[in-house]
Every structure is written in C-alpha cells, then in structure tokens.
Design an enzyme around this catalytic site. Sequence first.
Site, short mmCIF file in Angstrom:
data_model
loop_
_atom_site.label_atom_id
_atom_site.label_comp_id
_atom_site.label_asym_id
_atom_site.label_seq_id
_atom_site.Cartn_x
_atom_site.Cartn_y
_atom_site.Cartn_z
N GLU A 238 -5.50 -8.48 0.60
CA GLU A 238 -6.18 -8.15 1.85
C GLU A 238 -7.65 -7.86 1.57
O GLU A 238 -7.98 -7.19 0.58
CB GLU A 238 -5.59 -6.89 2.52
N GLU B 285 0.79 -1.23 0.00
CA GLU B 285 0.00 0.00 0.00
C GLU B 285 0.83 1.28 0.00
O GLU B 285 0.90 1.99 1.02
CB GLU B 285 -0.97 0.01 1.19
C1 BG6 Z 1 -4.70 -2.12 5.37
C2 BG6 Z 1 -3.29 -2.37 5.89
O1 BG6 Z 1 -4.72 -0.90 4.73
O2 BG6 Z 1 -5.71 -2.00 6.30
C3 BG6 Z 1 -3.26 -3.16 7.17
O3 BG6 Z 1 -2.50 -2.99 4.91
C4 BG6 Z 1 -4.26 -2.58 8.12
O4 BG6 Z 1 -1.97 -3.14 7.68
C5 BG6 Z 1 -5.67 -2.64 7.55
O5 BG6 Z 1 -4.21 -3.24 9.34
C6 BG6 Z 1 -6.69 -1.95 8.43
O6 BG6 Z 1 -6.38 -0.58 8.50
P1 BG6 Z 1 -6.52 0.33 9.78
O7 BG6 Z 1 -5.90 1.64 9.41
O8 BG6 Z 1 -7.97 0.47 10.05
O9 BG6 Z 1 -5.79 -0.34 10.88
#
Ligand code: BG6
Length: 504
Positions: A410, A221
């Site tokens: 993801e 990302e």
């Molecule tokens: C993704 C990331 O964008 O979202 C992860 O790659 C992250 O590392 C996940 O845990 C959730 O995002 P956030 O900012 O709500 O913790």
Amino acid sequence: MDAGLTPERTEGMTKRMAGRISRRKFGQLLGAAAGAAALPGMPKATIAQAEPEITNAPRRFPEGFLWGSATASYQVEGAVHEDGRGPSIWDTFSHTPGKTHDGDTGDVADDHYHRYKEDIGLMSDLGLTTYRFSIAWSRIFPQGVGARNPKGFDFYDRMLDTLLEAKITPYCTLYHWDLPQALEDKGGWQSRDTAKAFADYAGVVAEHLSDRVKYFMTVNELRSYVNAGYESGIHAPGLKLDRKGVAQVAHYAVLGHGLAVEAIRAHAKPGTKVGFADNPQAATPVIETPEHIAAAERAMREENAMYGNVIFEGRYTDAYLKKLGPDAPHFTPEEMKAIGSPLDFLGLNVYTGDFVRADESSPVGYAMVKRPASSPHMYSDWLFVAPESLYWAPKITAKIWKLKEIYITENGCSSADVLTPDGHVYDSDRIMYLRNYMTQLHRAVSEGVPVKGYFLWSLLDNFEWADGYLKRFGITYVDFMTQKRTPKLSSSYYKEVIRRNGLV
Ligand code: BG6
C-alpha cells in the site's frame, strides 16, 4: 488592512522579492556570460544547448515489475446482508453512534460485490498487472468458525475468474480488520482461540483458492488493528485496554499470523507463497549519514519489536520485554516457533515515515525525532509527507530481516478531491505525492533492494474506517449516491507510469 501584514512579514516579503529579482538578473547575466565565453566558430545551436536543460532520462523499473492497486473487503464490497454473510466487528462499530464520521457505514460502500466487473474493467484500462484484495472472513464462515457459507466462496470465485480473464494476478489478504462479530463476542483478539480460528479459516481459503491465487498475505497491518482497535479504541471493536492487555492482544495477533502461515502451507497447492502486509514504524534516518542510518536500523527493530521484528526473528527483543516488565505477554516456545515461521515475502504499507536520529545517551542508541507542528501532511492529518520512507523502509527491512522479496502493498494518500463541472478531478497534490514517493522507490530498486511490485492505495474512493466517506484515497472518484466511477487525473498519471514501467 490585512491583519497578517505585520512589519516582520512585510520586511520578509520585501527580502523575498529582492531575492527573486536578483536571481532572475543572475540568470540573465549567466546567459550573457555563456554567450561571451562561447568559442569563436561554435555553431549557435551548441551555445543554446549549453543552457541547463531539464531532462527526463527514462528511469525504468526492472522488467516484470508488478503494478497494482489494493482494496479491502469491508471498505469496498457493501452487500453486508447478502448471500449469508455474517456480521463483522466493523458492522457493529460503524452502526454504533459516534464511532465514524457522520455515522457512515460500509453497508453499501462501493457496491463492489455487484460491480466487481466494472471495477476490473477500470483495472484493465489502467494496465494493472496485479490486484490486491481481501476476503471477508464472515462471508466464508458467518460465525467465524463452524459451518461454511458456499455463497461466500462463489463471490470470490466469480471475482477471481474475471480477474484472471483480464490477465491480472491476484494477491489475497486473509484478514483486513473485519473480524466476525461472533468471534469478538467470545473475546476477539484477546482470546487465543481467535488465533486458532483464524488459522483454520486461512487453511480452508488457501485450499480452495490456491489453484488461482499464488500469493497470500495472512493479515494487514497488525499495528493498526491491535492498537487502534484495542488500545485507543478509534477502530473496531473500540476497546481501550491497559498496557498488559494490549501486549497480549498483539501477541495473539502475531500468533494468529504464524498459525495461519502453517495452515496455508499445509493446505495450499505447492508453489503458493505466503507473507503478510505490515505497516512498520518506517524508521527513516533524519540525515543520511552513517550514524543516523545505523540509528534508523536499530529503531526499525525495536519500534517494531512486537510485530515485524518478532515475526522475522522469532523472538521478542530484550529491550521490548524489559520495557514491558510485568506487562509483557505470556508466550510459549511453541508459539514463538509458529510466529517465526519462515515467509516467502514481506508486504510493506508505507504512507509516511518516522525520523530517527542517533542518540548515544539512550540505551537503544537512537531517538525518535518529534515532528515539528509545521510538518507538511496530506488531507488526512496523520499522513505526513516523507517520500524517503519509500526508499528506507524496504532498504532497512531487507537488510535487518534478510528479505529476498518485498512488495509495497500500500502507498497513496487522501486528497480533498472535487469533481469539477467539466467532469474531472484534478488531484494534483496526489500526483505530487505519488511522484515523490515513486522516485524514492525507484532509487531503492535501482540499488538492488528486492522490491518486486507496487500496489497503490487505492483503486477507488471507499469507506475509510473511522473517517467514513470523508477522506478519499482513490485514483477513481466514486459518487457514493450513484456509484458512478470517474478516473481522476492521478489515474492518468499512474497509467503512464505503468505504460513506461518508469518514473513520470
Ligand atoms: C491503511 C489501511 O493503513 O491505510 C487501509 O490498510 C486504509 O485499509 C488506509 O484505508 C488509509 O487509512 P485511513 O485510516 O486514513 O482510512
């Protein structure tokens, strides 16, 4: 009296009740009509079968489709002072008062550094065929460059050997935001030297691990660590640069990716595949008509001009450079060549979508649709529900960037999980989210969009960056006081998806 019971609301309730009654009555009438219309001599059972039935025809994924989950080093490992690990920008940031929820840090996180065997046991129970993890750069090079730390390698060697014994295929991310602090002290991603240092580190790791790891992702990302880290400052290193500064950071970030691709190819064993995990603005047509779909395709290029698009096309779009004008990044032809290095696959992190509509009055031919305040979201307020993004993101990127191999690296959501007295977590909202997104993913795969696997974020509740331990994304509940792991209901759901290799 309930203050919310205004005359309008009361009237609305009455209408809705009337609607319900008439629908139920309508069903009864239909049943009667079906009975009346039945042909004489037709067996009763056939009449019953004529009733609408909810079927669950098996909607399978292709054989060999990979089912995985994903984690990231700083979010799960803990053990930040152990075995020679150097500090990262997230150690510094999370220890700075006011930067994370309740001052939470990743000092212990899920203690995965010590509990990786138990965690791989959880993966086996689920039936995972693959697992995406990331390497903490500062465990390998405590100062980012220079002397290597053999004990850092030892941890990943131990973890990988256990994983392979469990017959789980590793997918390795080299950079999931935990830049060695020593490099940030020299300018971090504002410096071209960081891009070079990243490539050197990537080459060393690929050389060491490519006997066991066949899939490497350079970075996770770009948009997140550039914009949240150097523009809004809500993530490490917490800077708020101007537009020119941010554009240059974005350029060095994609350059770091490109140089790392070259270094991995130069040092890894033959057959090693290289890609990166992207979180594009997932342009999604607001209505599925040709003009809005074409608009979403244009938006996917332009909205991602500085990340995915420059990587796949090897050039910044004219509209991007024009928009930035004097704030456009400095770049050389050699840099652009490295940035555009061919890739074997794309990883897509898809949580939400951005709706796009056709707009002929705009020079780019589309407009982003502003989200109404009522748009539904999950527990994290940024996580708007848009299941169709898991259809459109792979479909559009495959088309515009001519991709042959895509992974959903993801997808998942936060939920206000509660461990009930009976020892369970009934995260039905997460199941709802996953079911809807997977249905759209299945739609894409059925049409031949080349998605080869899916990684659920996340295996475990973990350190969620600025949200600390407040927002839980795991399908396994973690009691952060005791480190006890409890699979949630969504874990049973995912297990069944994997068992069937199909929608549940
Ligand atoms: C993704 C990331 O964008 O979202 C992860 O790659 C992250 O590392 C996940 O845990 C959730 O995002 P956030 O900012 O709500 O913790």
